[in-house]
Design a protein around this motif. Structure first.
Motif, PDB file in Angstrom:
ATOM      1  N   PRO A  42       0.822  -1.222   0.000  1.00 15.15           N
ATOM      2  CA  PRO A  42       0.000   0.000   0.000  1.00 15.15           C
ATOM      3  C   PRO A  42       0.851   1.265   0.000  1.00 15.15           C
ATOM      4  CG  PRO A  42      -0.765  -1.557   1.680  1.00 15.15           C
ATOM      5  CD  PRO A  42       0.559  -2.058   1.190  1.00 15.15           C
ATOM      6  N   LEU A  43       2.005   1.228   0.677  1.00 14.24           N
ATOM      7  CA  LEU A  43       2.865   2.413   0.710  1.00 14.24           C
ATOM      8  C   LEU A  43       3.412   2.721  -0.683  1.00 14.24           C
ATOM      9  CD1 LEU A  43       4.859   1.881   4.035  1.00 14.24           C
ATOM     10  CD2 LEU A  43       2.944   3.424   3.622  1.00 14.24           C
ATOM     11  N   ARG A  44       3.771   1.683  -1.433  1.00 17.20           N
ATOM     12  CA  ARG A  44       4.240   1.922  -2.798  1.00 17.20           C
ATOM     13  C   ARG A  44       3.140   2.541  -3.649  1.00 17.20           C
ATOM     14  NH1 ARG A  44       6.868  -3.195  -2.029  1.00 17.20           N
ATOM     15  NH2 ARG A  44       9.121  -2.875  -1.794  1.00 17.20           N
ATOM     16  N   SER A  45       1.911   2.132  -3.414  1.00 14.80           N
ATOM     17  CA  SER A  45       0.788   2.725  -4.151  1.00 14.80           C
ATOM     18  C   SER A  45       0.612   4.193  -3.776  1.00 14.80           C
ATOM     19  CB  SER A  45      -0.499   1.950  -3.855  1.00 14.80           C
ATOM     20  OG  SER A  45      -0.420   0.623  -4.339  1.00 14.80           O
ATOM     21  N   ILE A  46       0.740   4.505  -2.496  1.00 15.61           N
ATOM     22  CA  ILE A  46       0.547   5.885  -2.025  1.00 15.61           C
ATOM     23  C   ILE A  46       1.589   6.810  -2.627  1.00 15.61           C
ATOM     24  CG2 ILE A  46       0.660   7.398  -0.007  1.00 15.61           C
ATOM     25  CD1 ILE A  46      -0.357   4.922   1.622  1.00 15.61           C
ATOM     26  N   PHE A  47       2.850   6.419  -2.511  1.00 14.86           N
ATOM     27  CA  PHE A  47       3.939   7.295  -2.940  1.00 14.86           C
ATOM     28  C   PHE A  47       4.213   7.202  -4.441  1.00 14.86           C
ATOM     29  CE2 PHE A  47       4.927   6.725   1.624  1.00 14.86           C
ATOM     30  CZ  PHE A  47       4.993   8.063   1.993  1.00 14.86           C
ATOM     31  N   ALA A  48       3.470   6.370  -5.150  1.00 11.97           N
ATOM     32  CA  ALA A  48       3.721   6.172  -6.573  1.00 11.97           C
ATOM     33  C   ALA A  48       3.401   7.400  -7.397  1.00 11.97           C
ATOM     34  CB  ALA A  48       2.921   4.980  -7.094  1.00 11.97           C
ATOM     35  N   ALA A  49       2.389   8.192  -6.995  1.00 11.84           N
ATOM     36  CA  ALA A  49       2.026   9.301  -7.872  1.00 11.84           C
ATOM     37  C   ALA A  49       1.163  10.356  -7.199  1.00 11.84           C
ATOM     38  CB  ALA A  49       1.304   8.751  -9.109  1.00 11.84           C
TER      39      ALA A  49
ATOM     40  N   GLY B 136      18.562   9.475 -10.692  1.00 12.23           N
ATOM     41  CA  GLY B 136      18.315   8.761 -11.933  1.00 12.23           C
ATOM     42  C   GLY B 136      17.708   7.379 -11.741  1.00 12.23           C
ATOM     43  N   ALA B 137      17.043   6.904 -12.774  1.00 12.22           N
ATOM     44  CA  ALA B 137      16.365   5.607 -12.710  1.00 12.22           C
ATOM     45  C   ALA B 137      17.330   4.436 -12.662  1.00 12.22           C
ATOM     46  CB  ALA B 137      15.434   5.459 -13.916  1.00 12.22           C
ATOM     47  N   ALA B 138      18.553   4.633 -13.130  1.00 13.61           N
ATOM     48  CA  ALA B 138      19.518   3.527 -13.176  1.00 13.61           C
ATOM     49  C   ALA B 138      20.186   3.276 -11.837  1.00 13.61           C
ATOM     50  CB  ALA B 138      20.577   3.812 -14.233  1.00 13.61           C
ATOM     51  N   ILE B 139      19.986   4.181 -10.866  1.00 13.43           N
ATOM     52  CA  ILE B 139      20.662   4.063  -9.576  1.00 13.43           C
ATOM     53  C   ILE B 139      19.873   3.140  -8.648  1.00 13.43           C
ATOM     54  CG2 ILE B 139      21.519   5.328  -7.581  1.00 13.43           C
ATOM     55  CD1 ILE B 139      22.943   5.871 -10.271  1.00 13.43           C
TER      56      ILE B 139
ATOM     57  N   LYS C  31      11.072   1.809  -2.968  1.00 12.10           N
ATOM     58  CA  LYS C  31      11.696   1.252  -4.164  1.00 12.10           C
ATOM     59  C   LYS C  31      10.673   0.909  -5.248  1.00 12.10           C
ATOM     60  CE  LYS C  31      16.011   1.149  -2.826  1.00 12.10           C
ATOM     61  NZ  LYS C  31      17.100   1.774  -3.593  1.00 12.10           N
ATOM     62  N   TYR C  32      11.071   1.208  -6.490  1.00  9.84           N
ATOM     63  CA  TYR C  32      10.254   0.877  -7.660  1.00  9.84           C
ATOM     64  C   TYR C  32      11.159   0.250  -8.718  1.00  9.84           C
ATOM     65  CZ  TYR C  32       6.801   3.877  -5.435  1.00  9.84           C
ATOM     66  OH  TYR C  32       5.919   4.415  -4.532  1.00  9.84           O
ATOM     67  N   ASN C  33      10.526  -0.386  -9.700  1.00  8.48           N
ATOM     68  CA  ASN C  33      11.267  -0.950 -10.822  1.00  8.48           C
ATOM     69  C   ASN C  33      10.360  -0.973 -12.038  1.00  8.48           C
ATOM     70  OD1 ASN C  33       9.595  -3.312 -10.591  1.00  8.48           O
ATOM     71  ND2 ASN C  33      10.970  -4.101  -9.017  1.00  8.48           N
ATOM     72  N   ASN C  34      10.856  -1.541 -13.138  1.00  6.91           N
ATOM     73  CA  ASN C  34      10.064  -1.531 -14.372  1.00  6.91           C
ATOM     74  C   ASN C  34       8.795  -2.357 -14.267  1.00  6.91           C
ATOM     75  OD1 ASN C  34      13.207  -1.454 -15.888  1.00  6.91           O
ATOM     76  ND2 ASN C  34      11.714   0.184 -16.131  1.00  6.91           N
TER      77      ASN C  34
ATOM     78  N   THR D 158       8.202   2.770 -18.505  1.00  6.05           N
ATOM     79  CA  THR D 158       7.879   2.418 -17.118  1.00  6.05           C
ATOM     80  C   THR D 158       8.942   2.996 -16.195  1.00  6.05           C
ATOM     81  OG1 THR D 158       9.028   0.308 -17.419  1.00  6.05           O
ATOM     82  CG2 THR D 158       6.634   0.303 -17.684  1.00  6.05           C
ATOM     83  N   PRO D 159       8.762   4.232 -15.728  1.00  3.84           N
ATOM     84  CA  PRO D 159       9.802   4.876 -14.912  1.00  3.84           C
ATOM     85  C   PRO D 159      10.111   4.084 -13.650  1.00  3.84           C
ATOM     86  CG  PRO D 159       7.725   6.089 -14.793  1.00  3.84           C
ATOM     87  CD  PRO D 159       7.567   5.069 -15.873  1.00  3.84           C
ATOM     88  N   SER D 160      11.393   3.831 -13.416  1.00  3.36           N
ATOM     89  CA  SER D 160      11.784   2.971 -12.298  1.00  3.36           C
ATOM     90  C   SER D 160      12.577   3.720 -11.235  1.00  3.36           C
ATOM     91  CB  SER D 160      12.605   1.781 -12.813  1.00  3.36           C
ATOM     92  OG  SER D 160      13.739   2.225 -13.521  1.00  3.36           O
ATOM     93  N   ASN D 161      12.499   5.068 -11.242  1.00  2.00           N
ATOM     94  CA  ASN D 161      13.168   5.846 -10.193  1.00  2.00           C
ATOM     95  C   ASN D 161      12.633   5.446  -8.825  1.00  2.00           C
ATOM     96  OD1 ASN D 161      12.518   7.412 -12.730  1.00  2.00           O
ATOM     97  ND2 ASN D 161      14.180   8.669 -11.947  1.00  2.00           N
ATOM     98  N   ASP D 162      13.467   5.564  -7.804  1.00  2.00           N
ATOM     99  CA  ASP D 162      13.033   5.338  -6.427  1.00  2.00           C
ATOM    100  C   ASP D 162      12.622   6.660  -5.793  1.00  2.00           C
ATOM    101  OD1 ASP D 162      13.676   2.625  -6.626  1.00  2.00           O
ATOM    102  OD2 ASP D 162      15.749   2.994  -6.014  1.00  2.00           O
TER     103      ASP D 162
END
Length: 472
Positions: free
Chosen positions: A50-57, A248-251, A262-265, A337-341
């Motif tokens: 749920p936290l990833r959903s909240i902070f996703a956008a 950056g997304a690659a970090i 944390k997020y990913n593709n 699919t932006p994968s920045n954290d």
């Protein structure tokens, strides 16, 4: 109305019971599940979802539309506290965050309640998992109490109860601090998995809690522990694009990371979609163009053009009001699919907390506070952060008030588009927050618009809640 809704819910439940009894069991009983490390880790993972959903956008976007640096466009125009339409009890944006925050709290409560009863894990392992759950519960309540004020306090003792009254703000903070003190002792020195907290994450969050509460001595103590641990350092920058090594997304990890979401593709961070426009090179899709700024805003006009954060952070965008600029701080070149954290707590946050708190606590700028601020300042202008530079601030030039103002300004530059600015402004009190927003937007914030409304899905169904936040 509430009784009618409750009656309907009970009726539906009774109708469904016959079908449920015909089904085979779909899950293990709670008392047999929280035994092995794998089982407990699955339960902990359920706190993060749920936290990833909240902070996703949407949550971060909503906070940014309230700040003095950025604003919303189209359906996001004044989508926050100033708007009398979007921010009613039916506001889906704040309601969605509330619902997911409490889902995270529920899943944390399951860990805190059941892990002590397991028969396989040893005490150290149990304390680690419970510490992680308490850290995440504290983090969740810290966001809830700042945005909604008095809230239902659901713990491992009452989370199965439906009707829970709003607890005073003081009681919520008491639980937050209690949880973080437990997390400090239970969490490991280093994260077991990338994106999970350590005891230093708990100290950083606790420093922020004390800072927000105005307990500056405690904020200094906790931030100092993290700073002096030697475990973190600023990512050094010599030109604007070097900030890619931080945002950056690659970090995957950096020396600055204390606790990130944390997020990913496969589970992308959709927030960049809200920041970017159509046909820009910084992402491989058309952005929503929802959160914007303007080069003519006071904050941007006052921002030194040699600051690499400003150069890296903004780009001009045609097609809207003259002077429109968008934020490229978070980008993923060419990716759909932006994968920045999400940098929830990084070393720069701790340095800036320490700088301001030390001045407030001592009623005077301090050498350690000025050095903490100058480290962030040097990095922003491309100088090594640990060596004196031509852009250093001089402690002799500042009083208590002017140094605090300087810290607030630098925090705004440093945390651009991170969803932290509005909470920073609110921390200063209504009068100061109103002054800042009035200066930038020419808008006067009504006293009743400093908190989000209690969502309709809570207000209508929880019979123990009999009052709404003022202004709604």
């Amino acid at each position: 109305m509430k009784k009618i809704l409750l009656f309907c819910s009970i009726t539906i439940l009774l109708i469904s019971c016959d079908d449920l009894l015909k089904e085979k069991p779909q899950a293990l009983a709670v008392e047999t599940f929280y035994n092995t490390a794998g089982e407990v880790e699955a339960g902990v993972a359920a706190i993060y979802n749920p936290l990833r959903s909240i902070f996703a956008a949407e949550y971060i976007s909503l906070l940014e539309t309230l700040s003095d640096f950025m604003e919303g466009r189209a359906s996001w125009e004044n989508a926050g506290l100033y708007d009398v339409v979007l921010n009613t009890q039916n506001s889906t944006r704040s309601q969605s965050a509330w619902t997911n925050f409490y889902l995270s709290v529920r899943n944390a409560n399951l860990i805190i309640q059941n892990v002590p009863n397991g028969e396989i894990l040893n005490d150290n392992e149990k304390n680690m998992y419970i510490g992680e759950a308490k850290f995440l519960r504290a983090l969740t309540y810290f966001h809830l109490v700042r945005n909604w004020g008095a809230i239902p306090l659901r713990t491992e003792e009452n989370f199965n109860e439906f009707n829970v009254p709003r607890s005073p703000v003081e009681d919520v903070y008491e639980l937050i601090i209690f949880d973080l003190q437990a997390a400090e002792s239970g969490l490991p020195d280093a994260p077991t998995v990338s994106g999970h907290p350590s005891k230093w994450s708990a100290k950083a969050l606790l420093a922020d809690v004390y800072f927000y509460l105005g307990q500056y001595d405690n904020a200094i103590s906790k931030s100092d522990e993290v700073i002096k641990s030697g475990k973190y350092s600023l990512v050094e920058v010599s030109e604007p694009e070097d900030f890619e090594n931080l945002f950056g997304a690659a970090i995957t990890n950096s020396s600055e990371e204390i606790f990130y979401i944390k997020y990913n593709n496969e589970r992308p961070w959709n927030y960049p979609r809200y920041l970017h426009g159509v046909g820009v090179p910084y992402v491989g899709y058309d952005g929503y163009y929802a959160v914007t700024s303007n080069e003519n805003y006071t904050q941007n006009e006052n921002w030194n053009n040699n600051d690499l954060r400003k150069i890296y952070g903004w780009y001009p965008y045609d097609g809207h009001d003259p002077g429109t600029i968008l934020c490229k701080k978070f980008n993923d070149y060419g990716s759909l699919t932006p994968s920045n954290d999400y940098p929830l707590y990084r070393y720069a946050d701790l340095l800036l907390i320490h700088a301001e708190a030390s001045c407030r606590a001592n009623n005077s700028p301090t050498a350690s506070g000025m050095e903490a601020l100058n480290k962030v300042r040097r990095r922003a202008y491309g100088y090594p952060s640990n060596v004196e530079s031509p852009v250093d601030f001089d402690i002799a030039d500042y009083t208590v008030d002017s140094f605090v103002e300087l810290c607030i300004q630098e925090r705004g530059y440093e945390t651009l588009a991170e969803g932290k600015r509005w909470l920073d402004i609110r921390r200063l009190g209504k009068d100061k927050a109103r002054e800042i927003i009035q200066q930038m937007r020419g808008v006067n914030i009504h006293d009743g618009k400093f908190l989000f409304p209690i969502p309709i899905n809570e207000y209508e169904y929880n019979e123990a809640i009999t009052d709404q936040n003022p202004g709604y």
